[in-house]
Design a protein around this motif. Structure first.
Motif, short mmCIF file in Angstrom:
data_model
loop_
_atom_site.label_atom_id
_atom_site.label_comp_id
_atom_site.label_asym_id
_atom_site.label_seq_id
_atom_site.Cartn_x
_atom_site.Cartn_y
_atom_site.Cartn_z
N ILE A 294 -0.61 15.99 -7.34
CA ILE A 294 -0.89 16.59 -6.02
C ILE A 294 -1.32 18.04 -6.25
CG2 ILE A 294 0.01 17.05 -3.70
CD1 ILE A 294 0.16 14.05 -4.50
N LEU A 295 -2.55 18.34 -5.89
CA LEU A 295 -3.03 19.72 -6.03
C LEU A 295 -2.45 20.58 -4.89
CD1 LEU A 295 -6.74 19.11 -7.08
CD2 LEU A 295 -4.99 20.29 -8.44
N PRO A 296 -2.33 21.88 -5.09
CA PRO A 296 -1.68 22.71 -4.05
C PRO A 296 -2.49 22.84 -2.77
CG PRO A 296 -2.47 24.07 -5.89
CD PRO A 296 -2.65 22.65 -6.30
N ILE B 39 0.84 -1.21 0.00
CA ILE B 39 0.00 0.00 0.00
C ILE B 39 0.87 1.26 0.00
CG2 ILE B 39 -1.85 1.25 1.21
CD1 ILE B 39 -2.51 -1.43 2.61
N LYS B 40 0.51 2.20 -0.88
CA LYS B 40 1.19 3.50 -0.86
C LYS B 40 0.14 4.60 -0.70
CE LYS B 40 4.43 6.34 -3.53
NZ LYS B 40 5.21 6.75 -2.35
N TYR B 41 0.30 5.37 0.39
CA TYR B 41 -0.61 6.49 0.64
C TYR B 41 -0.02 7.73 -0.01
CZ TYR B 41 -2.97 3.52 4.05
OH TYR B 41 -3.66 2.50 4.64
N LEU B 42 -0.74 8.31 -0.93
CA LEU B 42 -0.24 9.54 -1.59
C LEU B 42 -0.45 10.73 -0.66
CD1 LEU B 42 -1.61 8.87 -5.20
CD2 LEU B 42 0.71 8.50 -4.35
N SER B 43 0.28 11.82 -0.95
CA SER B 43 0.22 13.02 -0.09
C SER B 43 -1.19 13.62 -0.05
CB SER B 43 1.16 14.09 -0.64
OG SER B 43 2.37 13.54 -0.99
N PRO B 44 -1.47 14.52 0.91
CA PRO B 44 -2.77 15.20 0.92
C PRO B 44 -3.02 15.93 -0.40
CG PRO B 44 -1.56 15.64 2.95
CD PRO B 44 -0.63 14.88 2.05
N ASN B 45 -4.29 16.04 -0.75
CA ASN B 45 -4.74 16.71 -1.99
C ASN B 45 -4.33 15.95 -3.26
OD1 ASN B 45 -5.59 18.82 -0.22
ND2 ASN B 45 -3.48 19.56 -0.24
N SER B 46 -4.19 14.63 -3.10
CA SER B 46 -3.78 13.81 -4.25
C SER B 46 -4.97 13.41 -5.11
CB SER B 46 -3.06 12.56 -3.75
OG SER B 46 -3.86 11.93 -2.76
N VAL B 47 -4.70 13.30 -6.40
CA VAL B 47 -5.71 12.88 -7.37
C VAL B 47 -5.09 11.81 -8.26
CG1 VAL B 47 -7.31 13.65 -9.17
CG2 VAL B 47 -6.53 15.30 -7.45
N ILE B 48 -5.85 10.74 -8.46
CA ILE B 48 -5.42 9.68 -9.39
C ILE B 48 -6.35 9.75 -10.60
CG2 ILE B 48 -5.49 7.18 -9.74
CD1 ILE B 48 -4.44 6.86 -6.89
#
Ligand code: ZN
Length: 409
Positions: free
Chosen positions: A376-378, A48-57
């Protein structure tokens, strides 16, 4: 087997479903997609990889029209008028070819890679870009181009085309697909056009062609007059249009074709394109060459599969798809901003995949290719309906990208 967890997953499915706090599990193909807890519970052995906050796939982007062989251009060509530009391309062609070495091709491809392009349609005039395209991690539909209006040279032109096509066949694999490009109705003799299209038909190859790019092309094909008359006199004594627009379109009726530009198409022609193929929109190129703005309402009325192309650096300053999407968003000011953003994202993903016949790349759902990008959105998104708009406004490069489940960025 991996799981990526993100704040948002933009599936680009038929309902344009956006999963909030979602996860996607994949190896080469997508195994599972949905709410994070369920995906993790269903696939306990995945990493499992958790992307940073405000992430979009979202699905990897598709650029349906690019010419890599002109990538060395910065300021060498004349802009602001289509015919003037065409003349400058012919004049500077050898110099541009010479300047674009392998590193130049790689740089152009890298620009697409870092913007999240997982597949592109490369129109190749000389075959010089073959090695760089084969070596690229992306899926490439490689359109071997043919053109020539003088039937006296037809044998030589057809034999050169066949050699290039064969070389691309020799290099073909799962991610490198040979295809055929007819340059345009004003530059290709019917005999030469038929020669290449018959090969495409026999071998079930995708085709592409520039069509109704400029007002000059419209005038020439409709009435044999206008700026093209003088231009073509430099090649032929008494030039006459070689096709009517409908005759030309009719040549493609049993094929699957990406028509490129279409800015001066009549509604009747758009209706035909809708039935026999798709349309690639290259806004920046159209603007730089002073061609009209594509009428999106007419295109949507004709129910055309509209994709996005950057065209080559001979008529663009960037192969970054987000630059192209932003420009297009600002250009079509008669359209509702959020609806247009959604249409542009779909054009750069689902529609592009359909156009290049990459049917396992159309959306993020079980069984489709794991060609996935993350951004990753700002900051957090105030309204989920604005997610496509925020992506277009803020994205310059992706955080990570996967093709066939393998990380490539
Ligand atoms: Zn083009």
């Amino acid at each position: 087997m991996k799981i990526l967890v993100a704040d948002y997953i933009l599936t680009c499915d038929d309902d344009f479903r956006i999963i909030k706090n979602g996860a996607i599990c994949f190896d080469k193909k997508i195994i599972d997609i949905g709410e994070t807890d369920k995906v993790i519970k269903n696939n306990p052995y995945a990493k499992i990889k958790y992307l940073s906050p405000n992430s979009v796939i979202l699905p990897g982007l598709i650029n349906t029209h690019v010419h890599l062989e002109f990538s060395a251009n910065k300021t060498m060509l004349l802009y602001g008028d289509f015919i003037q530009w065409l003349q400058s391309v012919i004049k500077k062609r050898d110099k541009l070819k010479e300047k674009c070495n392998f590193a130049c091709y790689e740089k152009s491809i890298d620009q697409m890679i870092s913007s999240g392009v997982v597949a592109f349609g490369a129109v190749s005039s000389f075959g010089d870009d073959l090695k760089a395209c084969v070596n690229s991690p992306q899926r490439v539909v490689y359109f071997n181009e043919i053109l020539g209006s003088n039937p006296d040279f037809a044998n030589q032109i057809c034999s050169d085309f066949t050699n290039r096509l064969e070389r691309s066949y020799d290099a073909s694999n799962d991610t490198f697909i040979p295809a055929v490009s007819i340059h345009s109705a004003y530059s290709t003799h019917p005999f030469i056009c038929d020669f290449a299209l018959n090969i495409a038909k026999k071998n079930n190859l995708l085709t592409t062609t520039h069509f109704m790019e400029s007002k000059a092309e419209r005038e020439w094909l409709d009435s044999g007059s206008g700026d093209f008359l003088n231009f073509l006199k430099t090649f032929t004594k008494n030039p006459k249009p070689m096709f009517t627009p409908l005759e030309f379109l009719n040549k493609f009726k049993d094929l699957n074709t990406i028509f490129v530009h279409g800015t001066t198409c009549k509604q009747e022609e758009l209706e035909i394109i809708s039935k026999i193929g798709s349309l690639s929109h290259c806004f920046v190129s159209n603007r730089i060459l002073n061609n009209p703005l594509l009428n999106l309402k007419n295109v949507n009325d004709a129910n055309i599969n509209l994709s996005i192309g950057t065209d080559g650096l001979s008529s663009n300053i960037s192969l970054n798809m987000w630059d192209e999407l932003r420009s297009s968003l600002f250009a079509h000011c008669d359209n509702d901003l959020c609806a247009l953003s959604k249409q542009l994202i779909l054009s750069a993903t689902k529609n592009g995949a359909k156009a290049l016949n990459l049917l396992d790349n159309t959306e993020l759902s079980k069984g489709k290719n794991a060609d996935i990008i993350s951004i990753i959105l700002p900051d957090m998104v105030e309204d989920i309906n604005q997610l496509p708009l925020e992506l277009i406004l803020h994205t310059k490069s992706i955080k990570s990208g996967y093709i066939n489940g393998e990380r490539y960025v």
